[in-house]
Design an enzyme around this catalytic site. Sequence first.
Site, short mmCIF file in Angstrom:
data_model
loop_
_atom_site.label_atom_id
_atom_site.label_comp_id
_atom_site.label_asym_id
_atom_site.label_seq_id
_atom_site.Cartn_x
_atom_site.Cartn_y
_atom_site.Cartn_z
N HIS A 1 0.81 -1.22 0.00
CA HIS A 1 0.00 0.00 0.00
C HIS A 1 0.84 1.27 0.00
CE1 HIS A 1 0.39 -0.05 4.54
NE2 HIS A 1 0.51 1.25 4.30
N ASP B 1 -0.15 -7.63 2.02
CA ASP B 1 0.34 -6.25 1.91
C ASP B 1 1.87 -6.24 1.90
OD1 ASP B 1 0.48 -3.51 1.86
OD2 ASP B 1 -0.06 -3.22 3.96
N SER C 1 4.73 2.56 7.68
CA SER C 1 4.33 1.38 6.91
C SER C 1 5.49 0.89 6.06
CB SER C 1 3.16 1.72 5.98
OG SER C 1 1.97 1.82 6.68
#
Length: 253
Positions: free
Chosen positions: A67, A112, A204
């Site tokens: 992402h 992810d 992230s």
Amino acid sequence: MTIIISLLLLASLLPHLTFTAHVNVGIVNGREAKPHSRPYMVSLQKDGRHACGGSLISDQFVLTAAHCQKKNETLTAVFGAHNLKNKHDSVSISVKSYHKHPDFDTDTLLNDIMLLELEKKVQQNHNVKMISIPTQEEDIKPDSVCSVAGWGRLSFKGRKSNRLMETDVKIMNNTECKNKWNNHYSAPKMICVYGHGGSCSGDSGGPLVCGDTAVGVTSFGDPIVCNSRDRPEIYARISAYLPWICCIISNVK
């Protein structure tokens, strides 16, 4: 009763929030890392600004979260940094190609994980080194002490840190995590952690490190608060993707 109602309300909001609060997941209740003590850490930047973390796993590939790159966005990988303001301390390399896992789900954030192929090989030195990843599928014992690091926010709506921050976390039991996240948690493909400190907006894609091995990729957490015990941080389990990782890297010409 109030707590139960709040949790039920949060659960009802989750499908609509789709974890957007952690599109980039920083370190809260952490400490500044010793400069260059984590030479595998990568700052992934958009237009010169830090956006996500990553880890150098080969001389031409960075491992991060899928992402972290939206359609048609261009990322630059910055190596050897501690204070992002000190540009002379780091090396920037453009990303040649983006390899998102083919089964990445933008709604649930399952799978992810993404590999970034660099335009050129990274020259390793004292400040820039690769980190190892698991060699086989494995589970990590609950309550094992691991660590996370990043340049993200120091609190949910706080400022980002120019200096690399770090904190220790513990592996959560899969059953307990499943009870907290329900169908959003997939034990074979995810790892759950908890602790006094943890990830927040801005980290992230950074690695969950146990010992000297990267075992997870920072993926998502509670959409309305950082480092929540009710909605603990989730990481993509690297060992579940070893065949895919090896396939991508081995196909580089």
